[in-house]
Design a protein around this motif. Structure first.
Motif, short mmCIF file in Angstrom:
data_model
loop_
_atom_site.label_atom_id
_atom_site.label_comp_id
_atom_site.label_asym_id
_atom_site.label_seq_id
_atom_site.Cartn_x
_atom_site.Cartn_y
_atom_site.Cartn_z
N UNK A 19 0.97 -1.22 -0.16
CA UNK A 19 0.23 -0.10 -0.26
C UNK A 19 0.72 1.49 0.04
N UNK A 20 1.74 1.21 0.82
CA UNK A 20 3.27 2.53 0.79
C UNK A 20 3.74 2.59 -0.09
N UNK A 21 4.09 1.68 -1.12
CA UNK A 21 4.82 1.28 -2.54
C UNK A 21 3.66 2.23 -3.54
N UNK A 60 -12.18 -8.92 4.50
CA UNK A 60 -11.42 -7.31 4.35
C UNK A 60 -11.44 -7.25 2.79
N UNK A 61 -10.75 -8.58 2.25
CA UNK A 61 -10.40 -8.50 0.62
C UNK A 61 -11.58 -9.55 -0.40
N UNK A 62 -13.21 -10.02 -0.02
CA UNK A 62 -13.37 -9.40 -0.44
C UNK A 62 -14.59 -9.25 -1.10
N UNK A 80 -7.59 -1.18 -1.13
CA UNK A 80 -6.69 -2.37 -1.07
C UNK A 80 -6.64 -3.92 -2.32
N UNK A 81 -7.22 -4.02 -1.58
CA UNK A 81 -8.44 -5.44 -3.19
C UNK A 81 -6.82 -5.77 -4.31
N UNK A 98 -4.19 -7.57 -5.70
CA UNK A 98 -4.28 -8.29 -7.00
C UNK A 98 -5.51 -9.44 -6.18
N UNK A 99 -6.55 -9.00 -5.40
CA UNK A 99 -7.77 -10.18 -5.55
C UNK A 99 -8.64 -9.99 -6.33
#
Length: 918
Positions: free
Chosen positions: A515-517, A541-543, A583-584, A588-589
């Motif tokens: 995320x920071x990158x 959270x990533x769903x 963030x997803x 890459x999800x």
């Protein structure tokens, strides 16, 4: 006591009674004293299910309450033991019966103590909060109870001129005396009051308000875990429940305190060290405190409950096995772990009960020698080797699973500058990034920011640095990641919990590095609200986010929350949802198209919750306008249901009913004034930033007459304006209009107006000429930001939208607020090339991704290019550039074909070969 039940296996019961008589002196004594009960059991069977405590009550009001409870307790103990040994009652039934009796006895003692002091007074103002195994209905066969005794000075019965504090302590002492006194009939319960706050200095009964103040401000981390199983068990239960509801935020925190989790782990380690002689499996093994024992199963469940329970009420089960099941159902722990731990817990508790049945002692150890042989036979096994063989695999599996949640403890990061640089290079920082990282780490260690200057902060920093450096060293842009992390630390008021979170979640550290990158908007959001990172520990959270009704339920706080608190809560949850959606893409999800739809659903749910609350708040002063309501129409990307991380919301506020009506509140307003003031409040609630963060920018310039018109108009006025006065650009905007707030009837009324206008009830205008002029003006005043501006570049999304909307209006078909669906309908009618659908999807995916990872629209560094390639499901960056160029040519060709109609109508003598690009 009367027992009525279907007969059980008489031989099995006799065999269990014989084992009890031979191998458990305490049970043998009970069998001899209660021969009538034993005969009743053998002759009539065991009750199924176990009777509740009131059904075994001795109906002799002349008998002193203490004596009555002691006799009732020994009879229940015998009944439970025989049923347990015979296999008639499982562990859940046994512990429930024992816990229910503890509640009953504790309540009877409280009522008796109050009655003795103040005859006839109601048993109010004095409550017992059950903690531990009593609180979770899992009480041991021979166990202490661990209540906290509370009193309310306003309702506690007192003698004349008696201070309530003194009365409460005297009542508490009498309760303990009634339960703990031993005589020929035994005792009722052992009572341990040491779980109350500061037991060495506080009275045995606490005032409810001081107790609340303590738990809200001073409680220790382990006390949070204790309250996972808290329950109002006896006395003034309503008062006890109110106390628990008040301190619930202390127990279940949305912002995680990994210090508390570390404290539980610390307790576990101290238990292992203190009870070292019971850690090794074999004779003398401590079933409760030993490695792989009961306590480690309980701690495993409680640690995961503390991590996930603040956000997921479903895991807040008090009983250990229930908690394991719910954690597995939610995906927080592996289903195999839940099964293994639950089976081990059942067996360990069962053998623990056998050990306690022998002498009615609160022991947790396996005995040795002949006593272990006897214990095995009490359980129905041939010898001690069989018992140890039964237990050992379970103990070993629990130990392995519990050890798995201990954080990895690597070597500390070197303090020497040159060695630190070498460690950074080893971790993955290249020759350029490593000096930058070394400089930042040395400044953190020197206390460069206030959040890093306390002792606990420095300790937490050193604990997390090895894992943090490893995580950031693997990031695509380590130097950029550590600089952005530095910006976050500069803004923190305290860094302790932030570091502890990262220490406890190594995978989260790697995601943080990504995320920071890659994602400056997410990094900036973290700088404002570091607790956003907490939300990413949940496996869901990533769903994809849920549908709008589900999101509404998650965004809306519980009933009774005041308006400002509701707004803060909604802003906080919406911020977490939007952050997780971004963030997803970084992780890459998720397909960026799915993320865009998720952004829109979150916005729609936020509007529903906040607008309803604002209407209710506004109505407290001004009432409501009879037969009228607010309806909100979304346009643009919100209307189309696909937003980016940076999208604002294009909204039109409308109201139904008679514009001449008046509201019915204490301060009545005319309908027009009412809804305009209400809409101002709504816009402010949706857009004004607070400590919980901003929500959305609201754009209402597409309303009738734009900035020159009122903020809200009636649906009748809206229809008239659209049918008589609106310009082509307003009708183009209307093609993606969607009513997103209001009753079904209100939305239908607005949708019908839109359908009528789009169907042709609008001024006759030169659509092509107007569209070409608008697009030219937009290009002049709003040029592309950079070479990746998928929206504003020639042949980008704006050109595509113009081409589609112009075709819709010209042919009066293909109207869908979903632009992709509209393209499919128009392509099916042969009005636009089918390739426009692929162009729409590619450009939207690119825009959603670029807004997040390259908001300046400039080509990013190699690492972020790789992320974009992955998000677009392409092979490499060369393919991204080539596809963007090809897509733009396809879109420009479609827009050019339409704009040429305008060119040819005004320049009929110019040949086709001389045409320019419109």
């Amino acid at each position: 006591m009367n027992i009525t039940a279907s007969p059980s296996d008489s031989r099995g019961l006799r065999e269990a009674i014989a084992r009890a008589h031979s191998h458990a002196p305490f049970l043998a004594q009970l069998i001899d004293r209660e021969q009538a009960l034993v005969d009743c059991i053998v002759g009539g069977g065991l009750p199924d299910p176990l009777p509740d405590p009131m059904s075994i009550r001795i109906a002799d009001d002349a008998m002193p309450v203490g004596q009555r409870l002691r006799i009732e307790r020994r009879r229940l103990a015998l009944l439970v033991a025989i049923g347990d040994l015979a296999g008639h009652y499982d562990l859940a039934a046994v512990t429930r019966a024992l816990s229910d009796f503890a509640d009953y006895a504790l309540d009877a003692a409280i009522r008796a103590a109050i009655e003795e002091r103040t005859p006839g007074a109601p048993a109010l103002g004095f409550a017992a909060i059950a903690l531990g195994k009593q609180g979770s209905h899992e009480l041991n066969y021979s166990s202490d109870i661990d209540p906290i005794l509370l009193f309310d000075p306003a309702s506690l019965p007192c003698r004349p001129r008696e201070i309530p504090d003194d009365a409460a302590v005297r009542i508490g002492r009498r309760v303990i005396e009634l339960l703990q006194t031993r005589d020929a009939d035994g005792y009722v319960l052992r009572v341990d009051l040491r779980l109350r706050p500061s037991p060495e200095i506080t009275p045995i009964v606490l005032g409810v308000e001081p107790a609340i103040a303590y738990y809200e401000s001073q409680a220790l981390p382990w006390e949070r875990a204790a309250f996972i199983r808290a329950r109002a068990a006896a006395g003034d239960v309503m008062m006890g429940q109110r106390f628990l509801e008040t301190v619930q935020p202390f127990v279940w925190r949305r912002a995680l305190d990994f210090g508390a989790i570390g404290e539980i782990r610390g307790i576990s380690r101290r238990i292992r060290d203190h009870h070292a002689q019971g850690q090794q499996f074999g004779p003398g093994y401590d079933l409760k405190r030993g490695r792989g024992g009961i306590r480690e199963v309980e701690f495993f469940a409680q640690i995961h409950q503390m991590i996930h329970g603040g956000r997921n009420p479903a895991v807040r089960a008090a009983a250990t096995r229930d908690a394991l099941d719910r954690l597995a159902d939610g995906g927080w722990i592996a289903a195999s772990e839940a099964v293994t731990l639950s089976a081990a817990y059942t067996l360990l508790r069962t053998i623990e009960h056998r050990a306690q049945m022998v002498d009615d002692r609160q022991t947790h150890h396996l005995p040795s020698g002949a006593a272990l042989e006897s214990l095995a036979k009490l359980h129905g096994l041939p010898d001690q080797q069989a018992l140890l063989a039964l237990l050992q695999p379970h103990v070993e599996r629990v130990g392995v699973i519990y050890d798995g949640i201990e954080p990895e403890t690597g070597d500390a990061l070197p303090g020497d500058s040159s060695r630190l640089l070498a460690a950074l290079i080893t971790a993955g920082f290249d020759d350029m990034a490593a000096p930058v990282a070394r400089e930042r780490i040395e400044s953190w260690r020197a206390g460069a920011y206030p959040a890093l200057r306390s002792g606990p902060a420095r300790q937490a920093l050193e604990a997390v640095l090895p894992g943090l450096v490893d995580g950031l060293g693997q990031a695509p842009d380590p130097a950029g990641a550590i600089i952005r992390l530095d910006h976050i630390l500069a803004r923190l008021s305290s860094a302790v919990n932030f570091f502890r979170l990262l220490e406890a979640q190594p995978a989260l550290t790697r995601l943080l590095g990504a995320i920071l990158s890659h994602a400056p908007p997410l990094a900036e959001a973290l700088g404002r609200r570091p607790e956003l990172l907490d939300g990413l520990i949940d496996s869901t959270a990533l769903d994809p986010v849920g549908d709008v009704p589900t999101l509404i339920a998650q965004i809306a706080p519980r009933e009774g929350t005041d308006y400002q608190a509701l707004l803060d809560y909604a802003r906080r949850v919406v911020g977490e949802k939007r952050f997780a959606l971004g963030a997803q893409i970084v992780a890459g999800v998720s397909d960026p198209l799915a993320v865009a739809a998720g952004y829109a659903r979150v916005a729609e749910a936020a509007i529903d919750v906040i607008v309803r609350a604002t209407i209710d708040e506004f109505a407290t002063a001004h009432g409501r306008v009879p037969d009228s309501e607010l309806v909100i129409l979304a346009l643009g990307r919100m209307g189309g249901g696909l937003l980016t991380h940076a999208s604002d919301l294009d909204l039109i506020y409308l109201f139904t009913g008679d514009y001449r009506a008046e509201s019915d509140g204490k301060k009545p307003l005319s309908a027009v004034l009412y809804y305009n003031r209400l809409a101002q409040r709504v816009s402010a609630a949706l857009s004004v930033p607070t400590a919980a963060g901003p929500l959305y920018e609201i754009d209402t310039r597409l309303r009738p007459s734009g900035d020159q018109g009122p903020l809200v108009v009636s649906t009748i006025g809206f229809a008239r304006y659209q049918q008589e006065s609106a310009w082509t650009w307003e009708h183009m905007a209307l093609t993606r209009a969607r009513a997103i707030f209001g009753s079904l009837a209100g939305r239908a009324e607005v949708d019908d107006i839109v359908a009528v206008v789009l169907g042709g009830a609008r001024p006759d205008r030169d659509l092509v000429a107007d569209a070409v002029t608008m697009r030219r003006d937009m290009a002049m005043h709003k040029p592309p930001v950079g070479p990746l501006d998928a929206k504003l570049l020639p042949g980008g999304l704006v050109d595509l939208e113009f081409a589609v909307h112009l075709t819709q209006l010209s042919h009066r078909i293909g109207f869908s607020s979903d632009l992709g669906t509209a393209i499919d309908q128009l392509a099916g009618a042969g009005l636009v090339p089918p390739a426009l659908r692929a162009a729409h999807d590619f450009l939207t995916r690119l825009l959603v991704t670029i807004r997040l990872v390259a908001p300046d629209m400039q080509p990013p560094g190699p690492a972020t290019r790789t992320l974009i390639v992955r998000a677009l499901a392409l092979q490499d960056w060369v393919e991204v550039v080539a596809l963007l160029e090809a897509t733009r040519q396809e879109v420009r060709a479609s827009w050019t074909r339409l704009s040429m109609q305008h060119w040819e109508s005004h320049h009929p003598s110019i040949g086709e070969d001389d045409h320019g690009v419109g």
